[in-house]
Design a protein around this motif. Structure first.
Motif, PDB file in Angstrom:
ATOM      1  N   TYR A  15       0.837  -1.203   0.000  1.00 26.58           N
ATOM      2  CA  TYR A  15       0.000   0.000   0.000  1.00 26.58           C
ATOM      3  C   TYR A  15       0.873   1.255   0.000  1.00 26.58           C
ATOM      4  O   TYR A  15       0.626   2.190  -0.765  1.00 26.58           O
ATOM      5  CB  TYR A  15      -0.936   0.000   1.207  1.00 26.58           C
ATOM      6  CG  TYR A  15      -1.812   1.226   1.267  1.00 26.58           C
ATOM      7  CD1 TYR A  15      -2.946   1.314   0.472  1.00 26.58           C
ATOM      8  CD2 TYR A  15      -1.501   2.291   2.104  1.00 26.58           C
ATOM      9  CE1 TYR A  15      -3.752   2.444   0.514  1.00 26.58           C
ATOM     10  CE2 TYR A  15      -2.296   3.412   2.154  1.00 26.58           C
ATOM     11  CZ  TYR A  15      -3.425   3.489   1.353  1.00 26.58           C
ATOM     12  OH  TYR A  15      -4.209   4.611   1.394  1.00 26.58           O
ATOM     13  N   LYS A  16       1.897   1.270   0.849  1.00 28.16           N
ATOM     14  CA  LYS A  16       2.788   2.440   0.917  1.00 28.16           C
ATOM     15  C   LYS A  16       3.537   2.635  -0.396  1.00 28.16           C
ATOM     16  O   LYS A  16       3.756   3.762  -0.832  1.00 28.16           O
ATOM     17  CB  LYS A  16       3.790   2.279   2.061  1.00 28.16           C
ATOM     18  CG  LYS A  16       3.168   2.425   3.425  1.00 28.16           C
ATOM     19  CD  LYS A  16       4.204   2.233   4.515  1.00 28.16           C
ATOM     20  CE  LYS A  16       3.597   2.356   5.907  1.00 28.16           C
ATOM     21  NZ  LYS A  16       4.598   2.117   6.965  1.00 28.16           N
ATOM     22  N   ARG A  18       2.542   1.570  -3.500  1.00 28.84           N
ATOM     23  CA  ARG A  18       1.629   1.967  -4.570  1.00 28.84           C
ATOM     24  C   ARG A  18       1.067   3.372  -4.372  1.00 28.84           C
ATOM     25  O   ARG A  18       0.966   4.144  -5.316  1.00 28.84           O
ATOM     26  CB  ARG A  18       0.458   0.987  -4.647  1.00 28.84           C
ATOM     27  CG  ARG A  18       0.806  -0.276  -5.369  1.00 28.84           C
ATOM     28  CD  ARG A  18      -0.462  -1.068  -5.660  1.00 28.84           C
ATOM     29  NE  ARG A  18      -0.181  -2.464  -5.373  1.00 28.84           N
ATOM     30  CZ  ARG A  18      -0.970  -3.288  -4.739  1.00 28.84           C
ATOM     31  NH1 ARG A  18      -2.116  -2.868  -4.275  1.00 28.84           N
ATOM     32  NH2 ARG A  18      -0.631  -4.525  -4.533  1.00 28.84           N
ATOM     33  N   LYS A  19       0.670   3.679  -3.154  1.00 32.77           N
ATOM     34  CA  LYS A  19      -0.026   4.939  -2.895  1.00 32.77           C
ATOM     35  C   LYS A  19       0.927   6.129  -2.769  1.00 32.77           C
ATOM     36  O   LYS A  19       0.642   7.210  -3.267  1.00 32.77           O
ATOM     37  CB  LYS A  19      -0.855   4.793  -1.613  1.00 32.77           C
ATOM     38  CG  LYS A  19      -1.757   5.929  -1.302  1.00 32.77           C
ATOM     39  CD  LYS A  19      -2.981   5.905  -2.171  1.00 32.77           C
ATOM     40  CE  LYS A  19      -3.949   6.983  -1.707  1.00 32.77           C
ATOM     41  NZ  LYS A  19      -5.052   7.135  -2.598  1.00 32.77           N
ATOM     42  N   PHE A  20       2.056   5.911  -2.097  1.00 32.43           N
ATOM     43  CA  PHE A  20       2.939   7.034  -1.777  1.00 32.43           C
ATOM     44  C   PHE A  20       4.326   6.933  -2.399  1.00 32.43           C
ATOM     45  O   PHE A  20       5.154   7.814  -2.188  1.00 32.43           O
ATOM     46  CB  PHE A  20       3.081   7.157  -0.255  1.00 32.43           C
ATOM     47  CG  PHE A  20       1.766   7.269   0.457  1.00 32.43           C
ATOM     48  CD1 PHE A  20       0.966   8.393   0.307  1.00 32.43           C
ATOM     49  CD2 PHE A  20       1.307   6.254   1.269  1.00 32.43           C
ATOM     50  CE1 PHE A  20      -0.255   8.502   0.958  1.00 32.43           C
ATOM     51  CE2 PHE A  20       0.085   6.348   1.930  1.00 32.43           C
ATOM     52  CZ  PHE A  20      -0.692   7.469   1.768  1.00 32.43           C
ATOM     53  N   ASN A  21       4.620   5.853  -3.144  1.00 35.14           N
ATOM     54  CA  ASN A  21       5.948   5.638  -3.743  1.00 35.14           C
ATOM     55  C   ASN A  21       7.061   5.718  -2.699  1.00 35.14           C
ATOM     56  O   ASN A  21       8.106   6.315  -2.932  1.00 35.14           O
ATOM     57  CB  ASN A  21       6.224   6.625  -4.869  1.00 35.14           C
ATOM     58  CG  ASN A  21       5.339   6.388  -6.073  1.00 35.14           C
ATOM     59  OD1 ASN A  21       4.730   5.335  -6.189  1.00 35.14           O
ATOM     60  ND2 ASN A  21       5.263   7.349  -6.957  1.00 35.14           N
ATOM     61  N   THR A  38       5.332   5.242 -12.375  1.00 36.43           N
ATOM     62  CA  THR A  38       3.957   5.515 -11.988  1.00 36.43           C
ATOM     63  C   THR A  38       3.121   5.694 -13.244  1.00 36.43           C
ATOM     64  O   THR A  38       3.623   6.093 -14.294  1.00 36.43           O
ATOM     65  CB  THR A  38       3.845   6.787 -11.126  1.00 36.43           C
ATOM     66  OG1 THR A  38       4.400   7.886 -11.856  1.00 36.43           O
ATOM     67  CG2 THR A  38       4.592   6.621  -9.817  1.00 36.43           C
TER      68      THR A  38
END
Length: 119
Positions: A15-16, A18-21, A38
């Motif tokens: 999650y970290k 994918r969501k925040f790179n 991205t």
């Protein structure tokens, strides 16, 4: 079965990433999320496209056939529409209710080809 705490650690890490790179350490391995590619969507509404401009040089076929197969409210039908020298013909065919939409589409094409061969 995988231990739930390890599965949760992995899900949080992904999650970290994918969501925040973010760069994440997972099970002793460094995953460099900051270096991952991205995706940036390049979506435009179809209404914003430039419409096709037909002119006198556009091809005008002497025969045009349009086919369709459908399954609505349990009924399956196939149809085709033929336009030839400014004369139009419409043909419809009812299929058994257990047939699929794919089968209806295929029957419509088949019937159109048979019609074309005869005419």
């Amino acid at each position: 079965m995988e231990p739930i705490d390890l599965v949760l650690d992995m899900e949080v890490a992904w999650y970290k990433i994918r969501k925040f790179n973010k760069d994440v350490s997972l099970f002793g391995n460094l995953i460099e999320g900051s270096k991952m590619e991205t995706y940036t969507p390049d979506w435009r509404h179809p209404g914003n496209f430039t419409p096709v401009q037909w002119d006198n040089h556009s091809p005008s076929p002497s025969l045009a056939i349009y086919t369709d197969g459908s399954k609505i409210q349990g009924r399956v039908d196939a149809a085709f529409f033929a336009l030839h020298c400014q004369v139009s013909e419409e043909h419809q065919c009812r299929l058994s209710d257990h047939c699929s939409v794919f089968q209806a589409e295929t029957v419509a094409i088949q019937k159109a080809l048979i019609w074309k061969r005869k005419n």
